[in-house]
Write a protein that holds these residues in place. Structure first.
Motif, PDB file in Angstrom:
ATOM      1  N   VAL A  22     -46.307 -30.379  72.104  1.00  0.00           N
ATOM      2  CA  VAL A  22     -45.038 -30.032  71.473  1.00  0.00           C
ATOM      3  C   VAL A  22     -44.349 -28.914  72.250  1.00  0.00           C
ATOM      4  O   VAL A  22     -43.134 -28.930  72.440  1.00  0.00           O
ATOM      5  CB  VAL A  22     -45.257 -29.624  69.994  1.00  0.00           C
ATOM      6  N   PHE A  23     -45.115 -27.963  72.715  1.00  0.00           N
ATOM      7  CA  PHE A  23     -44.548 -26.861  73.488  1.00  0.00           C
ATOM      8  C   PHE A  23     -43.898 -27.371  74.772  1.00  0.00           C
ATOM      9  O   PHE A  23     -42.792 -26.966  75.123  1.00  0.00           O
ATOM     10  CB  PHE A  23     -45.634 -25.829  73.811  1.00  0.00           C
ATOM     11  N   PHE A  24     -44.569 -28.294  75.465  1.00  0.00           N
ATOM     12  CA  PHE A  24     -44.017 -28.815  76.715  1.00  0.00           C
ATOM     13  C   PHE A  24     -42.797 -29.704  76.468  1.00  0.00           C
ATOM     14  O   PHE A  24     -41.847 -29.694  77.258  1.00  0.00           O
ATOM     15  CB  PHE A  24     -45.090 -29.555  77.506  1.00  0.00           C
ATOM     16  N   VAL A  25     -42.796 -30.450  75.372  1.00  0.00           N
ATOM     17  CA  VAL A  25     -41.614 -31.241  75.028  1.00  0.00           C
ATOM     18  C   VAL A  25     -40.449 -30.323  74.682  1.00  0.00           C
ATOM     19  O   VAL A  25     -39.300 -30.591  75.030  1.00  0.00           O
ATOM     20  CB  VAL A  25     -41.931 -32.223  73.872  1.00  0.00           C
ATOM     21  N   LEU A  27     -39.933 -27.315  75.918  1.00  0.00           N
ATOM     22  CA  LEU A  27     -39.422 -26.797  77.195  1.00  0.00           C
ATOM     23  C   LEU A  27     -38.558 -27.827  77.906  1.00  0.00           C
ATOM     24  O   LEU A  27     -37.492 -27.506  78.429  1.00  0.00           O
ATOM     25  CB  LEU A  27     -40.583 -26.377  78.092  1.00  0.00           C
ATOM     26  N   GLU A  28     -39.027 -29.082  77.920  1.00  0.00           N
ATOM     27  CA  GLU A  28     -38.265 -30.128  78.594  1.00  0.00           C
ATOM     28  C   GLU A  28     -36.941 -30.392  77.882  1.00  0.00           C
ATOM     29  O   GLU A  28     -35.901 -30.562  78.523  1.00  0.00           O
ATOM     30  CB  GLU A  28     -39.092 -31.414  78.647  1.00  0.00           C
ATOM     31  N   THR A  29     -36.975 -30.388  76.548  1.00  0.00           N
ATOM     32  CA  THR A  29     -35.745 -30.625  75.788  1.00  0.00           C
ATOM     33  C   THR A  29     -34.732 -29.521  76.028  1.00  0.00           C
ATOM     34  O   THR A  29     -33.543 -29.788  76.197  1.00  0.00           O
ATOM     35  CB  THR A  29     -36.064 -30.730  74.281  1.00  0.00           C
ATOM     36  N   SER A  30     -35.206 -28.287  76.061  1.00  0.00           N
ATOM     37  CA  SER A  30     -34.263 -27.185  76.287  1.00  0.00           C
ATOM     38  C   SER A  30     -33.701 -27.216  77.694  1.00  0.00           C
ATOM     39  O   SER A  30     -32.539 -26.866  77.907  1.00  0.00           O
ATOM     40  CB  SER A  30     -34.945 -25.840  76.018  1.00  0.00           C
ATOM     41  N   ALA A  31     -34.491 -27.657  78.667  1.00  0.00           N
ATOM     42  CA  ALA A  31     -34.009 -27.701  80.041  1.00  0.00           C
ATOM     43  C   ALA A  31     -33.036 -28.861  80.272  1.00  0.00           C
ATOM     44  O   ALA A  31     -32.077 -28.725  81.028  1.00  0.00           O
ATOM     45  CB  ALA A  31     -35.189 -27.816  81.002  1.00  0.00           C
ATOM     46  N   THR A  32     -33.278 -29.995  79.630  1.00  0.00           N
ATOM     47  CA  THR A  32     -32.447 -31.161  79.911  1.00  0.00           C
ATOM     48  C   THR A  32     -31.279 -31.327  78.938  1.00  0.00           C
ATOM     49  O   THR A  32     -30.210 -31.777  79.341  1.00  0.00           O
ATOM     50  CB  THR A  32     -33.297 -32.450  79.881  1.00  0.00           C
ATOM     51  N   LYS A  33     -31.487 -30.966  77.674  1.00  0.00           N
ATOM     52  CA  LYS A  33     -30.449 -31.230  76.677  1.00  0.00           C
ATOM     53  C   LYS A  33     -29.789 -29.980  76.124  1.00  0.00           C
ATOM     54  O   LYS A  33     -28.819 -30.082  75.384  1.00  0.00           O
ATOM     55  CB  LYS A  33     -31.035 -32.046  75.537  1.00  0.00           C
ATOM     56  N   PHE A  41     -34.983 -29.602  67.496  1.00  0.00           N
ATOM     57  CA  PHE A  41     -36.335 -30.133  67.677  1.00  0.00           C
ATOM     58  C   PHE A  41     -37.378 -29.164  67.124  1.00  0.00           C
ATOM     59  O   PHE A  41     -38.309 -29.572  66.424  1.00  0.00           O
ATOM     60  CB  PHE A  41     -36.592 -30.405  69.166  1.00  0.00           C
ATOM     61  N   ASP A  42     -37.208 -27.889  67.407  1.00  0.00           N
ATOM     62  CA  ASP A  42     -38.152 -26.881  66.936  1.00  0.00           C
ATOM     63  C   ASP A  42     -38.142 -26.781  65.416  1.00  0.00           C
ATOM     64  O   ASP A  42     -39.197 -26.648  64.789  1.00  0.00           O
ATOM     65  CB  ASP A  42     -37.820 -25.530  67.560  1.00  0.00           C
ATOM     66  N   LEU A  43     -36.973 -26.854  64.807  1.00  0.00           N
ATOM     67  CA  LEU A  43     -36.897 -26.826  63.345  1.00  0.00           C
ATOM     68  C   LEU A  43     -37.593 -28.050  62.740  1.00  0.00           C
ATOM     69  O   LEU A  43     -38.251 -27.944  61.698  1.00  0.00           O
ATOM     70  CB  LEU A  43     -35.444 -26.752  62.896  1.00  0.00           C
ATOM     71  N   MET A  46     -41.333 -27.393  62.909  1.00  0.00           N
ATOM     72  CA  MET A  46     -41.754 -26.435  61.887  1.00  0.00           C
ATOM     73  C   MET A  46     -41.734 -27.065  60.498  1.00  0.00           C
ATOM     74  O   MET A  46     -42.624 -26.812  59.682  1.00  0.00           O
ATOM     75  CB  MET A  46     -40.872 -25.191  61.931  1.00  0.00           C
ATOM     76  N   LEU A  47     -40.745 -27.910  60.220  1.00  0.00           N
ATOM     77  CA  LEU A  47     -40.679 -28.594  58.935  1.00  0.00           C
ATOM     78  C   LEU A  47     -41.862 -29.547  58.756  1.00  0.00           C
ATOM     79  O   LEU A  47     -42.465 -29.616  57.682  1.00  0.00           O
ATOM     80  CB  LEU A  47     -39.360 -29.357  58.821  1.00  0.00           C
TER      81      LEU A  47
END
Length: 71
Positions: A22-25, A27-33, A41-43, A46-47
Motif C-alpha cells: 500500500v505504501f508503494f502504491v 508513492l506511485e499514485t502521488s508521483a503519477t496522478k 487513496f490514502d483516505l 484508512m477507512l
C-alpha cells in the motif's frame, strides 16, 4: 489464552507484510496522478483499515462475551 496468542501470530505477520504494498502504491499514485489522488487513496486505505478493526473488535468481543457467560 496462550493458544489464542499462538494462533494470532500468523495473522499478525500477514497483516504486517500486507501494509508494505500500500505504501508503494501510494508513492506511485502521488508521483503519477498527483497529491489529490494520493490523498483520496490514502483516505480509502484508512477507512478500510478502520472497517476491518471494527469488524474484528465486534467479532472478538462477541466471542469473548459468550465465553464469559458460559463460565
Amino acid at each position: 489464552m496462550f493458544n489464542d496468542i499462538l494462533s494470532a501470530i500468523p495473522f499478525g505477520f500477514i497483516l504486517a507484510f500486507t501494509i508494505g504494498p500500500v505504501f508503494f502504491v501510494l508513492l506511485e499514485t502521488s508521483a503519477t496522478k498527483g497529491f489529490k489522488s494520493a490523498l483520496i487513496f490514502d483516505l480509502g486505505v484508512m477507512l478500510a483499515d478502520a472497517f476491518f478493526i471494527i469488524v474484528a473488535f465486534f467479532c472478538c468481543s462477541n466471542y469473548l462475551l459468550n465465553i464469559l457467560k458460559a463460565t
